[in-house]
Enzyme design. Structure first.
Site, PDB file in Angstrom:
ATOM      1  N   CYS A  84      23.406  -2.664 -35.784  1.00 19.45           N
ATOM      2  CA  CYS A  84      23.768  -4.065 -36.010  1.00 19.45           C
ATOM      3  C   CYS A  84      24.803  -4.475 -34.965  1.00 19.45           C
ATOM      4  CB  CYS A  84      24.315  -4.271 -37.426  1.00 19.45           C
ATOM      5  SG  CYS A  84      24.681  -6.014 -37.725  1.00 19.45           S
ATOM      6  N   GLU A 230      15.506 -12.140 -39.480  1.00 16.13           N
ATOM      7  CA  GLU A 230      15.962 -10.758 -39.579  1.00 16.13           C
ATOM      8  C   GLU A 230      15.337 -10.010 -40.767  1.00 16.13           C
ATOM      9  OE1 GLU A 230      19.874  -9.400 -39.164  1.00 16.13           O
ATOM     10  OE2 GLU A 230      20.497 -11.013 -37.781  1.00 16.13           O
ATOM     11  N   ARG A 231      15.054  -8.757 -40.509  1.00 12.25           N
ATOM     12  CA  ARG A 231      14.630  -7.847 -41.577  1.00 12.25           C
ATOM     13  C   ARG A 231      15.698  -7.815 -42.655  1.00 12.25           C
ATOM     14  NH1 ARG A 231      14.024  -1.423 -40.324  1.00 12.25           N
ATOM     15  NH2 ARG A 231      16.190  -1.760 -39.669  1.00 12.25           N
ATOM     16  N   CYS A 239      21.630 -12.663 -33.806  1.00  9.80           N
ATOM     17  CA  CYS A 239      21.287 -11.259 -34.038  1.00  9.80           C
ATOM     18  C   CYS A 239      21.630 -10.503 -32.758  1.00  9.80           C
ATOM     19  CB  CYS A 239      19.800 -11.118 -34.375  1.00  9.80           C
ATOM     20  SG  CYS A 239      19.270  -9.411 -34.658  1.00  9.80           S
TER      21      CYS A 239
END
Ligand SMILES: N[C@H](CCC[C@H](N)C(=O)O)C(=O)O
Length: 296
Positions: A84, A230-231, A239
């Site tokens: 991330c 986003e997942r 992101c």
């Protein structure tokens, strides 16, 4: 539980420093999945603090690791993500602002990736404002992403065909430690495109662990515009790992140079896919909004 609410380009996080005491005991040696329910509750924008992710800063427990700390990041649906980018910059800022950094650099481990980071600038009060992070080299092999689509002649998925209700789309698919499916479009990505195409590709059968989906318009050889579904989170304002994947995908397919600036809904990130070692270096802001206590 004391937390700091932070964001990178509007991609926001509840950050918990669990380096010592009860929190460290509670999480450091617990199975990673054990914080999933807490993450869901904390990220809920009605019944919790509200965020795109929940981040734990833990003591490094791997004896062979050069990292100072481990970061664990969870999506609002409670799923853990091995990477991330925006959260990493927030972690570096938190450590720098709390005086836990020796100098201007820190190495943070997330899953099996060691991420060296550097505080690039500070404000008049000495608080970190901009962070540079080296997210390592992308993975292109389908099995490493993971993705069930067959590799192309170059051994990667630089021009993969992925089918959904809307028909076949050409995507560039790769991993930055988490999976990314990059779709290049000729117009500014619309709300309708993101909302109608993001969800079916996130959960497409080609992705055994789901995927993040990036919608990208090339503005020039050094500038792109990106929106991201986003997942485990839905659309976010930015992101970081996605921007890294986009920079690689754009250069790999000859659309841009290897150093680009990406315009996201919540701000801009500078990316460089380094020739020397193939690493992707991301530079961008990290902001602390407020601190608080969460009764969990
Ligand atoms: N939802 C992502 C994790 C957060 C990535 C993003 N917020 C970033 O800054 O890299 C995933 O499950 O892969």
């Amino acid at each position: 539980m004391r937390f700091t609410k932070m964001h990178g380009c509007g991609n926001d996080y509840v950050v918990v420093e669990a380096l010592t005491g009860e929190l460290a005991e509670r999480f450091a040696r617990a199975p990673i999945e054990s914080a999933g329910d807490l993450a869901k509750a904390t990220c809920d924008r009605r019944f919790g603090v509200g965020a795109d992710g929940f981040v734990l800063i833990l003591p490094e427990t791997r004896p062979d690791s050069d990292a100072g700390v481990e970061m664990r990041m969870y999506n609002p649906d409670g799923s853990y993500s091995a990477m991330c980018g925006n959260a990493l910059r927030c972690v570096a800022k938190r450590l720098a602002d709390s005086g836990d950094l020796a100098g201007e650099v820190v190495v943070v481990r997330t899953a099996d990736t060691l991420v060296p980071m550097r505080i690039v600038s500070r404000d008049a009060d000495g608080k970190a404002t901009v962070v540079e992070a080296d997210l390592g080299a992308p993975e292109f092999a389908p099995e490493a992403i993971p993705c069930r689509l067959p590799a192309g002649p170059e051994g990667d998925l630089r021009a993969a065909s992925i089918e959904d209700e809307g028909g076949a789309r050409t995507a560039t698919i790769l991993s930055m430690g988490n999976p990314h499916c990059v779709l290049f479009v000729d117009e500014p990505p619309s709300d309708g495109l993101v909302a109608s195409v993001g969800p079916p590709i996130e959960t497409h059968a080609a992705f055994p662990e789901r995927t993040n989906v990036e919608f990208v318009q090339v503005l020039s050889p050094t500038r792109l515009r990106q929106r991201t579904w986003e997942r485990g989170a839905g659309e976010t304002l930015a992101c970081g790992s996605g921007a890294c994947a986009v920079a690689v995908a754009a250069a790999l397919t000859g659309r841009t140079e290897r150093s680009v600036t990406i315009e996201l809904l919540g701000g801009e990130l500078d990316l460089c896919w380094r020739e020397a070692d193939g690493h992707v270096v991301m530079t961008g802001p990290a902001v602390e909004v407020f601190a608080g206590d969460w009764p969990r």
